[in-house]
Write an enzyme that holds these catalytic residues in place. Structure first.
Site, short mmCIF file in Angstrom:
data_model
loop_
_atom_site.label_atom_id
_atom_site.label_comp_id
_atom_site.label_asym_id
_atom_site.label_seq_id
_atom_site.Cartn_x
_atom_site.Cartn_y
_atom_site.Cartn_z
N ARG A 1 0.84 -1.21 0.00
CA ARG A 1 0.00 0.00 0.00
C ARG A 1 0.88 1.26 0.00
NH1 ARG A 1 -5.01 2.37 -0.84
NH2 ARG A 1 -5.43 3.97 0.72
N GLU B 1 -11.35 -20.50 29.42
CA GLU B 1 -10.46 -21.24 30.34
C GLU B 1 -9.93 -20.37 31.47
OE1 GLU B 1 -7.93 -24.25 28.68
OE2 GLU B 1 -9.36 -24.61 27.07
#
Ligand SMILES: Cc1cc2nc3c(=O)[nH]c(=O)nc-3n(C[C@H](O)[C@H](O)[C@H](O)COP(=O)(O)OP(=O)(O)OC[C@H]3O[C@@H](n4cnc5c(N)ncnc54)[C@H](O)[C@@H]3O)c2cc1C
Length: 390
Positions: free
Chosen positions: A275, A370
């Site tokens: 870009r 978790e």
């Protein structure tokens, strides 16, 4: 660096065999997982066929003993495989981690007979596992769970509802924590329940922000009969088994987080090399180069931390504190790195035409599962306060 796009991760691996394993996984990922990852996530498609392939290739069994069909790999190798899988698609990396978690109870605490009977099919026979600890009213305070198992003769009857179960409704076996005694952590026992047990049913999958290909569902136990031969460990030992599984599971989450972060960095490096703004590639702007340097540093630091914990585990040393630190650090790092990746791609980063928005949504869940990152801080702080406070 940035002018040429991303470089392959320079991994620390202990053996030639481990290097070959990582190469094999990379090839499989490129062929079988990466091409469909974004479209299948958008469509909410669970890639059961990928898990069948992983099972047949021994990749659902890496850290377990060869005697029962496992791969006998150290955790430092298994976790780097997870990282590669999660970088391609978190539904797959996290799915392997949850399956491994679901096998932990039986592999670590089952009798010799139980292991011989069930483990080979669980590890390499195409079966997929789920781990049932959370409930609608007990998340962080998991020891307050209410699903009850009542014994009559040699049979237990399970009643209750588990919540947020990864692979809920598609799993072939469920490692279930249920109350068999009084309140608190000592009244809990572990069971291995087949997915087709009469009375076991799954609710419709949750509609999630990300990881839409991974089914997460409530599981109802409505008079499910489980023979005592499927009780894992002693009565009342279930919560200790659950926590031991989570110590190892948290390392899996840490590795998945670093995989997602690495994927976001790689995408960013490719983009800034291509870009152009103000007549130059974005990669030329120091403001962005510093951002990329910070992203890469977070990733390397996270990888080093989870590998330190893994090597302690491999050496048979305590690793619970380091596992909590690794889960906390790596998942926070993944959130920061993926958010920065969206920023680096500008408006395009906010569209589904590039995968960085998916990585950002995927990173978020890793701060929650978790044990949330608040809970990880509690675990670390308890270790700092000394053995009596644990
Ligand atoms: C996609 C997904 C997959 C999952 N897969 C599974 C699975 O396979 N098996 C399973 O058993 N569970 C699974 N879970 C459940 C997950 O482990 C829980 O969501 C998590 O433990 C938090 O519980 P909770 O959602 O009930 O939040 P709560 O416990 O209600 O917490 C809400 C908030 O309060 C904070 N908080 C709670 N207590 C404290 C405290 N003492 N101090 C400071 N802050 C606190 C938490 O950090 C959080 O920010 C999954 C969840 C998701 C989203």
């Amino acid at each position: 660096m940035t002018d040429h796009g991303p470089q392959p991760v320079d991994r620390q691996l202990p053996t030639e065999e481990a290097r070959d394993l990582i190469s094999l996984v990379r090839e499989m990922v490129q062929r079988e997982i990466e091409p469909n990852a974004s479209s299948e996530e958008d469509a909410g498609h669970f890639p059961r066929e990928v898990f069948a392939l992983l099972s047949a290739s021994g990749l659902l069994a890496l850290p377990y003993a060869e005697e029962f069909g496992g791969g006998d790999q150290p955790y430092e190798v298994y976790l780097q495989v997870l990282e590669e899988l999660a970088a391609a698609r978190l539904t797959v990396g996290l799915g392997v981690s949850v399956h491994t978690l679901a096998c932990h109870a039986l592999a670590g605490y089952g009798t010799k007979e139980q292991r011989a009977e069930h483990l080979p099919a669980m590890l390499g026979g195409g079966l997929l596992g789920a781990y049932c600890l959370s409930e609608p009213a007990s998340g962080s305070d998991a020891a307050s769970l209410r699903t009850r198992a009542t014994r009559q003769g040699d049979t237990w009857t399970l009643e209750g509802t588990k919540a947020w179960i990864t692979h809920g409704g598609v799993a072939d076996f469920y490692t279930v924590l249920a109350r068999t005694g009084g309140e608190g952590a000592h009244g809990i026992t572990a069971f291995l329940v087949p997915g087709d047990a009469p009375g076991l049913s799954a609710a419709a999958p949750e509609r999630k922000m990300g990881m839409k290909g991974s089914p997460t569902a409530q599981i109802h136990f409505d008079g499910v009969q489980v023979p005592d031969a499927r009780r894992i460990g002693e009565e009342g030992q279930g919560f200790a088994i659950a926590l031991s599984a989570l110590d190892s599971g948290r390392l899996g989450i840490a590795a998945c987080a670093i995989g997602v972060a690495q994927a976001a960095l790689d995408e960013s490096l490719s983009y800034v090399a291509e870009r152009r703004q103000f007549g130059r590639p974005l990669a030329d702007f120091q403001g962005l180069r510093f951002m990329l340097a910070d992203m890469a540093t977070q990733i390397e630091a996270g990888r080093a931390l989870y590998l330190t914990a893994a090597r302690l585990r491999d050496a048979g040393l305590p690793f619970s504190k380091q596992a909590a630190m690794a889960k906390l650090f790596c998942t926070d790092a993944a959130m920061k790195v993926t958010t920065d990746a969206v920023q680096l791609l500008g408006g395009y980063g906010y569209t589904v035409d590039f995968p960085v928005e998916r990585y950002m949504r995927e990173a978020k869940v890793l701060q929650i599962v978790e044990g949330t990152n608040q809970i990880q801080r509690m675990v670390v702080a308890r270790h700092l306060a000394g053995p009596e406070s644990r």
